[in-house]
Design an enzyme around this catalytic site. Structure first.
Site, PDB file in Angstrom:
ATOM      1  N   TRP A 100      33.286  44.028  45.633  1.00 30.82           N
ATOM      2  CA  TRP A 100      33.244  45.274  46.412  1.00 30.82           C
ATOM      3  C   TRP A 100      34.232  45.259  47.573  1.00 30.82           C
ATOM      4  O   TRP A 100      34.443  46.273  48.225  1.00 30.82           O
ATOM      5  CB  TRP A 100      31.834  45.509  46.960  1.00 30.82           C
ATOM      6  CG  TRP A 100      30.858  46.009  45.940  1.00 30.82           C
ATOM      7  CD1 TRP A 100      31.099  46.274  44.614  1.00 30.82           C
ATOM      8  CD2 TRP A 100      29.476  46.328  46.156  1.00 30.82           C
ATOM      9  NE1 TRP A 100      29.952  46.725  44.005  1.00 30.82           N
ATOM     10  CE2 TRP A 100      28.949  46.759  44.927  1.00 30.82           C
ATOM     11  CE3 TRP A 100      28.633  46.270  47.268  1.00 30.82           C
ATOM     12  CZ2 TRP A 100      27.611  47.148  44.789  1.00 30.82           C
ATOM     13  CZ3 TRP A 100      27.306  46.651  47.131  1.00 30.82           C
ATOM     14  CH2 TRP A 100      26.804  47.098  45.902  1.00 30.82           C
ATOM     15  N   LYS A 101      34.777  44.100  47.881  1.00 34.31           N
ATOM     16  CA  LYS A 101      35.668  43.959  49.046  1.00 34.31           C
ATOM     17  C   LYS A 101      34.956  44.509  50.298  1.00 34.31           C
ATOM     18  O   LYS A 101      33.754  44.311  50.422  1.00 34.31           O
ATOM     19  CB  LYS A 101      37.013  44.628  48.777  1.00 34.31           C
ATOM     20  CG  LYS A 101      37.630  44.138  47.456  1.00 34.31           C
ATOM     21  CD  LYS A 101      39.043  44.584  47.268  1.00 34.31           C
ATOM     22  CE  LYS A 101      39.569  44.048  45.933  1.00 34.31           C
ATOM     23  NZ  LYS A 101      40.944  44.382  45.696  1.00 34.31           N
ATOM     24  N   HIS A 160      41.390  34.763  47.036  1.00 35.27           N
ATOM     25  CA  HIS A 160      41.825  36.100  46.604  1.00 35.27           C
ATOM     26  C   HIS A 160      43.160  36.395  47.293  1.00 35.27           C
ATOM     27  O   HIS A 160      43.366  35.989  48.447  1.00 35.27           O
ATOM     28  CB  HIS A 160      40.768  37.134  46.998  1.00 35.27           C
ATOM     29  CG  HIS A 160      41.042  38.477  46.397  1.00 35.27           C
ATOM     30  ND1 HIS A 160      41.992  39.317  46.902  1.00 35.27           N
ATOM     31  CD2 HIS A 160      40.528  39.095  45.318  1.00 35.27           C
ATOM     32  CE1 HIS A 160      42.047  40.420  46.157  1.00 35.27           C
ATOM     33  NE2 HIS A 160      41.162  40.310  45.190  1.00 35.27           N
ATOM     34  N   GLU A 173      44.932  37.126  38.694  1.00 34.72           N
ATOM     35  CA  GLU A 173      45.092  38.462  39.259  1.00 34.72           C
ATOM     36  C   GLU A 173      46.528  38.645  39.750  1.00 34.72           C
ATOM     37  O   GLU A 173      46.854  38.239  40.883  1.00 34.72           O
ATOM     38  CB  GLU A 173      44.151  38.645  40.449  1.00 34.72           C
ATOM     39  CG  GLU A 173      42.684  38.521  40.120  1.00 34.72           C
ATOM     40  CD  GLU A 173      41.836  39.334  41.088  1.00 34.72           C
ATOM     41  OE1 GLU A 173      41.128  40.215  40.614  1.00 34.72           O
ATOM     42  OE2 GLU A 173      41.915  39.096  42.299  1.00 34.72           O
TER      43      GLU A 173
HETATM   44  P1  PGA Z   1      41.239  46.168  41.630  1.00 34.26           P
HETATM   45  O1  PGA Z   1      41.000  44.831  42.435  1.00 34.26           O
HETATM   46  O2  PGA Z   1      40.339  46.134  40.423  1.00 34.26           O
HETATM   47  O3  PGA Z   1      40.872  47.264  42.589  1.00 34.26           O
HETATM   48  O4  PGA Z   1      42.682  46.215  41.243  1.00 34.26           O
HETATM   49  C1  PGA Z   1      40.801  43.624  41.765  1.00 34.26           C
HETATM   50  C2  PGA Z   1      40.629  42.517  42.762  1.00 34.26           C
HETATM   51  O5  PGA Z   1      41.293  42.540  43.804  1.00 34.26           O
HETATM   52  O6  PGA Z   1      39.809  41.606  42.559  1.00 34.26           O
END
Ligand code: PGA
Length: 285
Positions: free
Chosen positions: A8-9, A131, A201
């Protein structure tokens, strides 16, 4: 088993979390048959301020689930000790809990930080480490990330170590080597892993709507698996490689079907429980 992680950040408060859970469990209720097969593990990584609250909500879910199963099996909750029950309830919740970061020290004068031990106490089983938003905005080096992963393992947390290249690195066709180096430098050599998750990522894909071609994701996943195999021999087959970066229900099925891809790390699209559920269940199991 696929692992689908919601990151969710810095989004959602208590009210949104309640709505999210309500929607998630409605979806789960409608698709129970599919999930009885135990093919998906859901992991929710909310902002730290929600961890304790969500832990108790998810434990309630675990208790209801366990009660139902015990009833079917003719077992009695009273036959278990409190300690055994807590463990069983945690195992029976439909969503596991994860944090978005941890500090590498156990405690001390680190204003604003949270230790791995603190995360275990509020019911976390996972923690995202390294991350790119932390690597870039908080200047976290591979060395710090390896220390964090080591601290997480020491507290029985499964680290989700993130790696990924920039657009420039990919354009220079150096992405495989770049990620290989990042991966090796971010995995603590002394830690004994029960379980390890690597999330690939690409930085240029996060939040941009741009996704690598499936062949490019497959190529990177294969390379990551090879590195893990070199380092951990046959245990590497039990480790998970996830893809993250602009995942939606429109591209998830194809990505989930790739060899060496064991799940997804979903940012923006995970904020909506219906979409998150569609993503997780898009693959034909
Ligand atoms: P996103 O983010 O799905 O909004 O691109 C992925 C993440 O940063 O883990």
């Amino acid at each position: 088993m696929k692992i689908i992680v919601a990151n969710w950040k810095m989004n959602h408060g208590f009210e949104e979390a309640d709505i999210w859970l309500e929607n998630f469990f409605r979806n789960l209720f409608l698709q129970q048959k599919l999930l009885e097969k135990n093919v998906i593990e859901f992991v929710l990584c909310p902002p730290a301020i929600l961890l304790d609250y969500l832990d108790s909500e998810l434990m309630d879910d675990g208790f209801r689930n366990l009660e139902k199963i015990m009833k079917n099996d003719g077992k009695n909750i009273e036959d278990f000790t409190a300690e055994e029950l807590t463990k069983l309830i945690a195992e029976h919740r439909h969503i596991s809990l994860g944090a978005q970061d941890c500090h590498h020290q156990q405690s001390g004068s680190f204003t604003g930080n949270i230790s791995a031990a603190m995360l275990t106490k509020v019911g976390c089983e996972y923690v995202i480490i390294g991350h790119s938003e932390r690597r870039i905005r908080h200047f976290e080096s591979n060395e710090i990330i390896a220390k964090k992963a080591k601290a997480a393992v020491a507290e029985n947390l499964t680290p989700i170590i993130c790696v990924g290249e920039t657009k420039e690195v990919r354009e220079q066709k150096k992405h495989i080597n770049f990620v290989a180096h990042q991966l090796l430098a971010s995995i603590p050599s002394e830690a004994k892993f029960q379980k390890l998750i690597i999330a690939y990522e690409p930085i240029w894909s996060i939040g941009s709507g741009l996704v690598p071609a499936v062949s490019e994701i497959a190529e990177m996943a294969k390379s990551i698996r090879e590195i893990l195999t070199e380092k951990f021999s046959s245990q590497a087959q039990e480790f998970y490689v996830l893809y993250g970066g602009s995942v939606t229900s429109k591209n998830s099925k194809e990505i989930l079907s790739l060899p060496n891809i064991d799940g997804l790390l979903v940012g923006k699209a995970s904020l909506d429980a219906d979409e998150f559920f569609r993503i997780a269940t898009s693959s034909s199991f």
